[in-house]
Design a protein around this motif. Sequence first.
Motif, PDB file in Angstrom:
ATOM      1  N   GLY A   7       0.827  -1.219   0.000  1.00 53.84           N
ATOM      2  CA  GLY A   7       0.000   0.000   0.000  1.00 53.84           C
ATOM      3  C   GLY A   7       0.852   1.256   0.000  1.00 53.84           C
ATOM      4  N   SER A   9       1.774   3.108  -2.283  1.00 58.23           N
ATOM      5  CA  SER A   9       1.336   4.163  -3.203  1.00 58.23           C
ATOM      6  C   SER A   9       0.018   4.803  -2.758  1.00 58.23           C
ATOM      7  N   TRP A  11      -2.921   6.561   0.008  1.00 53.14           N
ATOM      8  CA  TRP A  11      -3.016   7.853   0.704  1.00 53.14           C
ATOM      9  C   TRP A  11      -2.124   7.865   1.943  1.00 53.14           C
ATOM     10  N   ILE A  12      -2.309   6.905   2.816  1.00 53.05           N
ATOM     11  CA  ILE A  12      -1.480   6.859   4.020  1.00 53.05           C
ATOM     12  C   ILE A  12      -0.081   6.362   3.658  1.00 53.05           C
ATOM     13  N   LEU A  52      -1.792  -7.936  -4.244  1.00 54.92           N
ATOM     14  CA  LEU A  52      -2.095  -8.553  -2.947  1.00 54.92           C
ATOM     15  C   LEU A  52      -2.421 -10.031  -3.088  1.00 54.92           C
ATOM     16  N   ARG A 135     -12.494  -6.892   8.357  1.00 54.43           N
ATOM     17  CA  ARG A 135     -11.064  -6.909   8.026  1.00 54.43           C
ATOM     18  C   ARG A 135     -10.483  -8.316   8.178  1.00 54.43           C
ATOM     19  N   THR A 160     -11.107   8.991   9.908  1.00 52.07           N
ATOM     20  CA  THR A 160     -10.654   9.903   8.873  1.00 52.07           C
ATOM     21  C   THR A 160      -9.194  10.276   9.114  1.00 52.07           C
ATOM     22  N   HIS A 167      -8.698  10.892  -0.638  1.00 51.49           N
ATOM     23  CA  HIS A 167      -9.831  10.424  -1.440  1.00 51.49           C
ATOM     24  C   HIS A 167     -10.706   9.477  -0.612  1.00 51.49           C
TER      25      HIS A 167
END
Length: 301
Positions: A7, A9, A11-12, A52, A135, A160, A167
């Motif tokens: 992950g 690439s 947002w986090i 993944l 999850r 958030t 996004h």
Amino acid sequence: MRVFVTGASGWIGSAVVDDLLATGHEVTGLARSDKSAAALEAKGAQVRRGDLDDLEGIRAGAAAAEAVIHLANKHDFVNPAVSSAAERAAVQTIGEALEGSGRPLLLASGIAGMTKGRPATEADASPFHGPDSPRGGSENLALEFADRGVHPVSLRFSPTVHGTGDHGFIAVLTAIAREKGVAGYPGDGTNRWAAVHVTDAARLVTLGLEKAPAGSRLHAVAEEGVPTREIAEAIGRAYNLPVASIPAEEVPDHYGWIGAFFAMDLAATSIQTRELLGWTPGGLTLIEDINTGAYGSSTAG
Ligand SMILES: NC(=O)c1ccc[n+]([C@@H]2O[C@H](COP(=O)([O-])OP(=O)(O)OC[C@H]3O[C@@H](n4cnc5c(N)ncnc54)[C@H](OP(=O)(O)O)[C@@H]3O)[C@@H](O)[C@H]2O)c1
């Protein structure tokens, strides 16, 4: 440390990679597209191409690293079982690859389900066990690897993780408000969402890598809980929209899949995380971020 980041690439993940590189770590990021690979290389990270679902590739990436930070997620909110299955398989694979090594495995998690009529704390164990749970029960699965010579750490992100370029959930809520012509809040709007700025979340991940004991649950929470009514009012102000309550029975139709999340009380504290890591979040608050127009390009769909 040489860190394998799934992950990387996202947002986090993008912010985490920046923070890791800035603090002297080496990063290999999982990338499934040319675009993601190029973005990582431009920052000075190494790239492992793969998906993944390519568990052999995930295993090899983990085995070659001194630590793993697992942030990738399929985010199929319409068919969450798809995301959960992939999440559980990836965590199982990474855990087995690190077995007996004592190496850190940090994984993304959330606050949903941890609250018990009060803000969740780090002491609240996840009630989710097994493949059919949210999850895929991955937090407990990862933490159980502490008994198998792995150093697992859960990163519970606020619902958030906000900032310019986000996004995620606030972008979706903003897009719905603009499409419907009303910035709505569920019911009386007193249910709350914890919040954290993305740069603070990234700092916490690096500190967690460097300092958190095995079995830690870290709360990436800068604000304990922002009432959903205040979130809607900020969106209304920013985009010149009227603000209104959405009655509980209309929430599913009005918001679609995100309605169930927006109607939850997702407050959490981070007292233990701050003390443990010396973490002091200092980024913009959620309302300040919305006020800057950070979500101005959000479009529905
Ligand atoms: N953002 C939040 O507010 C928030 C809150 C709580 C928990 N979390 C959790 O934190 C983690 C990171 O969230 P995020 O907001 O950074 O998510 P994001 O922006 O949607 O990024 C998801 C990442 O996963 C990668 N990915 C998705 N499907 C993949 C696949 N099949 N194979 C390989 N990589 C794949 C994406 O790669 P591409 O770049 O190629 O698409 C991207 O790097 C997730 O587990 C999320 O559930 C986030």
